[in-house]
Design an enzyme around this catalytic site. Structure first.
Site, PDB file in Angstrom:
ATOM      1  N   LEU A 135       0.848  -1.187   0.000  1.00  0.00           N
ATOM      2  CA  LEU A 135       0.000   0.000   0.000  1.00  0.00           C
ATOM      3  C   LEU A 135       0.885   1.240   0.000  1.00  0.00           C
ATOM      4  O   LEU A 135       1.917   1.279   0.670  1.00  0.00           O
ATOM      5  CB  LEU A 135      -0.911   0.026   1.235  1.00  0.00           C
ATOM      6  CG  LEU A 135      -1.919  -1.122   1.397  1.00  0.00           C
ATOM      7  CD1 LEU A 135      -2.759  -0.900   2.648  1.00  0.00           C
ATOM      8  CD2 LEU A 135      -2.813  -1.258   0.171  1.00  0.00           C
ATOM      9  N   ASP A 136       0.462   2.262  -0.764  1.00  0.00           N
ATOM     10  CA  ASP A 136       1.161   3.535  -0.729  1.00  0.00           C
ATOM     11  C   ASP A 136       1.174   4.074   0.699  1.00  0.00           C
ATOM     12  O   ASP A 136       0.332   3.711   1.529  1.00  0.00           O
ATOM     13  CB  ASP A 136       0.455   4.558  -1.629  1.00  0.00           C
ATOM     14  CG  ASP A 136       0.506   4.179  -3.097  1.00  0.00           C
ATOM     15  OD1 ASP A 136       1.413   3.435  -3.480  1.00  0.00           O
ATOM     16  OD2 ASP A 136      -0.383   4.631  -3.839  1.00  0.00           O
ATOM     17  N   ARG A 137       2.091   4.995   0.961  1.00  0.00           N
ATOM     18  CA  ARG A 137       2.206   5.554   2.311  1.00  0.00           C
ATOM     19  C   ARG A 137       0.872   6.112   2.810  1.00  0.00           C
ATOM     20  O   ARG A 137       0.492   5.895   3.964  1.00  0.00           O
ATOM     21  CB  ARG A 137       3.259   6.671   2.324  1.00  0.00           C
ATOM     22  CG  ARG A 137       3.549   7.207   3.728  1.00  0.00           C
ATOM     23  CD  ARG A 137       4.527   8.353   3.702  1.00  0.00           C
ATOM     24  NE  ARG A 137       3.897   9.578   3.200  1.00  0.00           N
ATOM     25  CZ  ARG A 137       4.501  10.761   3.140  1.00  0.00           C
ATOM     26  NH1 ARG A 137       5.770  10.865   3.528  1.00  0.00           N
ATOM     27  NH2 ARG A 137       3.881  11.813   2.693  1.00  0.00           N
TER      28      ARG A 137
END
Length: 283
Positions: free
Chosen positions: A129-131
């Site tokens: 997952l992206d930040r």
């Protein structure tokens, strides 16, 4: 030591133990070396990878513990959604990177996960997952689990559901975006829809309308970087406050959350679903 057991199903799966591990279980050479060190049994007897197999044979594998990778454990609380001897599923908050990267000084999920597991742990996230994306991240506790779950993902046996806040309301309210995705430029993090891109498919369904937009359920059928963000922007409804693919809003970030995933358990092969709604503060 973790134990795995597999039953040779039919004549097409027969051959040698090595061939079965490589072609039926899709284990890499590195994993097979670890397997050989831990031990392999066929029908209860210790064998080498050269042993012949027949339909109905039971292969048992003992996988030794691994040394921790070059990640500094950090004492940061984790929200554990599910855990057993083979996998760990956590609810990652928005703002936490999944992996360490150059120039990043924010504690990562890998560092928090390493501390939780006592330091002797190689962090292997099955999904990334992206930040600023929150929600479920599935972590394999060993190389075999990682290989089997990677195979399940490649074969389309791994599904994920997200919710997101969009700008505007898509028409029709239920639909599919089938549009190939590629990097905008060779050294760019930004992706775009392009004819020579990789096949990418996302289903969407509007679940509620909110001021200026809607809350949408999204199910990506492929796993391209930024896929949901790219596809929603492509149809004219970018994620709210998405600075890269939509309109930046000072002090806010986009709202995207992985709420559930379904996959075959790496040890039992049985389908399981993990769900976590969390706080979902954008709902």
């Amino acid at each position: 030591m973790r134990e795995y057991s597999f039953t040779v199903g039919n004549v097409t799966e027969s051959g040698t133990v090595d061939a079965y591990l490589r072609h039926m279980l899709c284990l890499s050479g590195t994993v097979i070396k670890r397997v050989k060190y831990g031990g392999i049994r066929k029908n209860g007897e210790v064998v080498t990878v050269r042993a012949a197999l027949s339909p109905g044979d039971v292969i048992e594998i003992s996988l030794p513990e691994e040394n921790s990778e070059n990640v500094t454990p950090a004492d940061v609380p984790l929200r554990i959604v599910y855990e057993d001897d083979y996998i760990l599923c956590v609810d990652k908050p928005s703002g936490m990177p999944t992996h360490p990267s150059r120039g990043n000084h924010i504690t990562t999920l890998a560092e928090a996960g390493s501390f939780y597991m006592g330091g002797q742990f190689v962090f292997r996230a099955v999904n990334r997952l992206d930040r600023d994306t929150s929600g479920l991240v599935l972590i394999s506790k060993d190389m075999i689990s990682a290989s089997l779950l990677g195979r399940a993902m490649k074969n389309g046996e791994f599904s994920k559901t997200y919710i997101a806040r969009l700008v505007g309301v898509p028409t029709p309210p239920v639909g599919r975006v089938d549009a190939p995705i590629e990097r905008e430029a060779p050294d760019s993090q930004k992706r775009t829809v392009r004819a020579d891109g990789r096949p990418s498919v996302t289903d969407y369904s509007v679940r509620s309308v909110c001021p200026g937009g809607c809350i949408c359920t999204l199910r990506p059928h492929t796993g391209r970087t930024h896929q949901i963000r790219v596809h929603m922007a492509y149809i004219g409804h970018p994620l709210y406050a998405d600075a890269m693919y939509g309109t930046p809003i000072p002090g806010e970030t986009f709202s995207l959350r992985c709420t559930s995933m379904t996959f075959p358990h790496p040890a039992t092969g049985e389908s399981m679903t993990i769900t976590s709604h969390g706080d979902g503060n954008f709902l």
